[in-house]
Scaffold this active site. Structure first.
Site, PDB file in Angstrom:
ATOM      1  N   GLU A  46      -2.870  -3.064  -2.621  1.00 21.94           N
ATOM      2  CA  GLU A  46      -4.034  -2.466  -1.941  1.00 21.94           C
ATOM      3  C   GLU A  46      -4.340  -1.073  -2.474  1.00 21.94           C
ATOM      4  OE1 GLU A  46      -3.485  -1.947   2.284  1.00 21.94           O
ATOM      5  OE2 GLU A  46      -5.593  -1.436   2.622  1.00 21.94           O
TER       6      GLU A  46
ATOM      7  N   ASP B 297     -13.016   6.268   5.331  1.00 24.79           N
ATOM      8  CA  ASP B 297     -12.014   5.283   5.753  1.00 24.79           C
ATOM      9  C   ASP B 297     -11.577   5.541   7.194  1.00 24.79           C
ATOM     10  OD1 ASP B 297     -10.041   3.299   5.583  1.00 24.79           O
ATOM     11  OD2 ASP B 297      -8.541   4.724   4.886  1.00 24.79           O
TER      12      ASP B 297
ATOM     13  N   ASP C  32      -7.677  -4.738   9.712  1.00 23.28           N
ATOM     14  CA  ASP C  32      -6.995  -3.439   9.608  1.00 23.28           C
ATOM     15  C   ASP C  32      -7.880  -2.335  10.158  1.00 23.28           C
ATOM     16  OD1 ASP C  32      -5.336  -1.357   9.056  1.00 23.28           O
ATOM     17  OD2 ASP C  32      -5.651  -1.356   6.892  1.00 23.28           O
TER      18      ASP C  32
ATOM     19  N   HIS D 229      -8.624  -6.555   4.002  1.00 22.97           N
ATOM     20  CA  HIS D 229      -8.348  -5.771   5.194  1.00 22.97           C
ATOM     21  C   HIS D 229      -9.717  -5.471   5.787  1.00 22.97           C
ATOM     22  CE1 HIS D 229      -3.990  -4.090   4.734  1.00 22.97           C
ATOM     23  NE2 HIS D 229      -4.043  -5.395   4.905  1.00 22.97           N
TER      24      HIS D 229
ATOM     25  N   LYS E 243      -6.874   2.367  -3.072  1.00 21.29           N
ATOM     26  CA  LYS E 243      -7.609   3.234  -2.141  1.00 21.29           C
ATOM     27  C   LYS E 243      -8.304   4.341  -2.920  1.00 21.29           C
ATOM     28  CE  LYS E 243      -6.903   5.594   2.237  1.00 21.29           C
ATOM     29  NZ  LYS E 243      -6.200   5.566   3.512  1.00 21.29           N
TER      30      LYS E 243
ATOM     31  N   ASP F   2     -11.508   3.521   9.776  1.00 25.84           N
ATOM     32  CA  ASP F   2     -10.820   2.418  10.453  1.00 25.84           C
ATOM     33  C   ASP F   2     -11.347   2.134  11.848  1.00 25.84           C
ATOM     34  OD1 ASP F   2      -8.750   1.418   8.578  1.00 25.84           O
ATOM     35  OD2 ASP F   2      -8.103   3.493   8.613  1.00 25.84           O
TER      36      ASP F   2
ATOM     37  N   TRP G 205       0.860  -1.191   0.000  1.00 29.36           N
ATOM     38  CA  TRP G 205       0.000   0.000   0.000  1.00 29.36           C
ATOM     39  C   TRP G 205       0.891   1.235   0.000  1.00 29.36           C
ATOM     40  CZ3 TRP G 205      -0.617   3.804   3.995  1.00 29.36           C
ATOM     41  CH2 TRP G 205      -1.493   4.835   3.610  1.00 29.36           C
TER      42      TRP G 205
ATOM     43  N   ASP H 272      -9.642  -3.404   1.134  1.00 31.24           N
ATOM     44  CA  ASP H 272      -9.853  -2.883   2.484  1.00 31.24           C
ATOM     45  C   ASP H 272     -11.274  -2.316   2.527  1.00 31.24           C
ATOM     46  OD1 ASP H 272      -9.982  -0.801   4.547  1.00 31.24           O
ATOM     47  OD2 ASP H 272      -7.831  -1.108   4.820  1.00 31.24           O
TER      48      ASP H 272
ATOM     49  N   HIS I 181     -11.940   1.410   1.872  1.00 31.44           N
ATOM     50  CA  HIS I 181     -11.269   2.092   0.763  1.00 31.44           C
ATOM     51  C   HIS I 181     -12.127   2.317  -0.475  1.00 31.44           C
ATOM     52  CE1 HIS I 181      -6.861   1.366   2.158  1.00 31.44           C
ATOM     53  NE2 HIS I 181      -7.637   1.830   3.114  1.00 31.44           N
TER      54      HIS I 181
END
Ligand code: RNT
Ligand code: ZN
Length: 418
Positions: free
Chosen positions: A226, A294, A326, A286, A228, A296, A182, A259, A262
């Site tokens: 990865e 995003d 993640d 992820h 995004k 998280d 990434w 992810d 993303h």
């Protein structure tokens, strides 16, 4: 005399079996599915290098005390989190967690010796990432697409070496080590020459992936890219977008990482897996939870998590799709974060394995969409918790409030005393 948990398990088993679910088989499969825990939540993606006050391209918010400060602390915390999870475990490493003071672009497996030896002793797998961020060699947030050749070359070397490290780790543990790439590279505002940056990314990746792993080596490592949508400070443009990586991965026989945070809000990974799987060797997930973006947030038992696991189960993609976590939230205890995310993921995997998929398939094949919809909703209330508690009890893992009480005790007795 059966314990209450065993009694309830036996009852639940009968209910599942009446729907054609082979519970013993589900339990056997459950034991084989690995989940990779992201080490970086344990210290808010700081790593162990002495780089001074260097800008970070990852946004972690919150001021909860007790991030791990050393490898030993981080490993101890990870073990604590794993003690609450019945899964088969891997640990996902970033190159900033090397424990020898080597340069970021001059690493080899020996810089991770403590991690590898620990994983071996504990029976964990390992996955790897190069930290293409939080470093003086970052050029205004850019690594392999910097306009400066010396910056690109620095990171290309780091990428090339990471593939050797992953392969060596995979071989030593005899367990495939996924190497995730990434790059935060992008722009806060609209670039004039997007094509230039994408061309630079292609050229840099071509160098990193110049060496092609042979069939034997592919048993031990897989490269995954990865993409995004945007990041903080790359709102207008991310060089490594999903379209770019899917095209690159298919053309170059590489894998991709998806992810959950993303993509555009409303786009779901559960719909992407079957679209991408026919064309790539490896998909890494992820597993994260984006609130509006995003962000998280810690993974919990939400619909998308369950839907993703059902997709993998229904298409029998457990070999192709590697599950990694993640997320990071430094406003709460980091070990609790991991435990919550691991347990939610484990439950979603278990629920998928216990789904009466054959009944759903049958209804669909017969064109009976009325029955299919009824079943889809009805199965949500099957007694999964009785199976779950039985798994925990047979493995001697804490249940219910014992989990959070145990973590609080560890916080007082271990984390606060460091
Ligand atoms: C960042 C990506 C990436 C990182 C880790 C630290 O948006 O999700 O996976 O979170 O590599
Ligand atoms: Zn990620």
């Amino acid at each position: 005399m059966d314990s209450l948990v065993t009694k309830r398990f036996k009852e639940a088993k009968k209910i599942y079996e009446s729907l054609g679910v082979d519970v013993n088989k589900a339990l056997r499969t459950f034991k084989t599915i690995p989940v990779s825990l992201h080490c970086w939540a344990g210290d808010d993606i700081k790593g162990f290098e002495d780089l001074g006050d260097v800008h970070s391209e990852n946004v972690v918010t919150g001021a909860y005390p007790y991030p791990a400060k050393t490898g030993d602390e981080l490993r101890q915390d990870i073990e604590k989190a794993f003690s609450y999870s019945p899964l088969r475990h891997k640990v996902n490493l970033h190159s900033m967690y090397a424990e020898r003071k080597s340069a970021r672009n001059d690493l080899n497996i020996e810089d991770f010796r403590k991690w590898v030896d620990w994983a071996k002793v504990k029976g964990y797998g390992l996955d790897f990432n190069t930290s293409f961020f939080t470093h003086p060699m970052m050029d205004n947030g850019n690594s392999v697409t910097s306009l400066k050749k010396e910056v690109r070359d620095y990171w290309i070397k780091a990428g090339i070496d990471s593939r050797k490290i992953s392969l060596a780790i995979g071989k030593e543990l005899n367990w495939k080590c996924y190497n995730n790439f990434w790059f935060p590279d992008g722009m806060k505002d609209m670039p004039a020459n997007k094509m230039l940056f994408r061309t630079l990314l292609k050229e840099s990746l071509d160098k990193i992936f110049e060496y092609k792993f042979n069939k034997e080596e592919r048993k031990y490592t897989a490269d995954v890219l990865e993409g995004k949508l945007f990041g903080i400070s790359t709102e207008a443009f991310v060089v490594g977008s999903h379209d770019f990586y899917i095209a690159y991965a298919v053309k170059n026989n590489i894998g991709v990482t998806m992810d959950l945070g993303h993509y555009n809000v409303g786009e779901v990974i559960s719909d992407k897996i079957s679209a991408v799987a026919p064309f790539v060797n490896d998909i890494m997930l992820h597993v994260s939870r984006g609130l509006h973006w995003d962000s998280d947030h810690v993974v919990i038992q939400d619909d998308q998590l369950f839907e993703i696991m059902r997709e993998i189960k229904r298409a029998d993609l457990w070999q192709k799709v590697a599950i990694g976590l993640d997320f990071f939230d430094s406003s709460i205890n980091r070990i609790a974060e991991w435990a919550i995310g691991l347990r939610a993921t484990a439950k979603a995997i278990l629920a998928s394995l216990l789904e009466p998929t054959e009944l759903l398939y049958k209804a669909e094949q017969e064109g009976d969409y009325t029955r299919r919809l009824y079943l889809l909703d009805e199965v949500k209330n099957l007694p999964i918790n009785d199976i779950w508690n039985y798994i925990l009890e047979t493995k001697g893992i804490a249940k219910g409030l014992e989990v959070i009480d145990g973590i609080k005790e560890y916080e007082e007795e271990v984390q606060a005393k460091r």
